[in-house]
Design a protein around this motif. Structure first.
Motif, PDB file in Angstrom:
ATOM      1  N   LYS A  69      11.211  -8.176   7.457  1.00 29.97           N
ATOM      2  CA  LYS A  69      10.703  -7.766   6.145  1.00 29.97           C
ATOM      3  C   LYS A  69      10.676  -8.951   5.189  1.00 29.97           C
ATOM      4  N   GLU A  72       7.775 -11.174   6.023  1.00 35.86           N
ATOM      5  CA  GLU A  72       6.505 -10.590   5.567  1.00 35.86           C
ATOM      6  C   GLU A  72       6.352 -10.737   4.055  1.00 35.86           C
ATOM      7  N   GLN A  75       5.429 -14.272   3.238  1.00 35.80           N
ATOM      8  CA  GLN A  75       4.043 -14.567   3.579  1.00 35.80           C
ATOM      9  C   GLN A  75       3.083 -13.964   2.559  1.00 35.80           C
ATOM     10  N   THR A  76       3.377 -12.735   2.092  1.00 36.79           N
ATOM     11  CA  THR A  76       2.493 -12.117   1.100  1.00 36.79           C
ATOM     12  C   THR A  76       2.625 -12.801  -0.246  1.00 36.79           C
TER      13      THR A  76
END
Length: 80
Positions: A69, A72, A75-76
């Motif tokens: 998580k 992610e 990365q976002t």
């Protein structure tokens, strides 16, 4: 000079020990209580080991998902 030879003497000792253990476990006068018998103690220890292994796997699994998580989210946030 050994009594029965290098091979037979240890085998005789092991066999004698196993028979003595079985006799002690099954004799009504000398048998330990049911919660102190070898099979019960082995099952108890095995269940403890399984429980600690489950906890360890759960912890590593939750650590994996938390790391995934976070990766992610990183990365976002870098794409924005």
């Amino acid at each position: 000079m050994p009594l029965l030879g290098r091979v037979w003497d240890p085998l005789l000792g092991i066999f004698t020990g196993v028979v003595a253990f079985q006799l002690r476990q099954n004799n009504p006068e000398t048998a330990p209580p049911s919660n102190e018998r070898l099979d019960y103690l082995v099952r108890w220890k095995y269940n403890q080991w399984l429980e600690s292994r489950r906890k360890q796997q759960d912890a590593s699994e939750s650590e994996f998902w938390t790391a995934l998580k976070n990766e992610e989210q990183n990365q976002t946030s870098t794409k924005s």
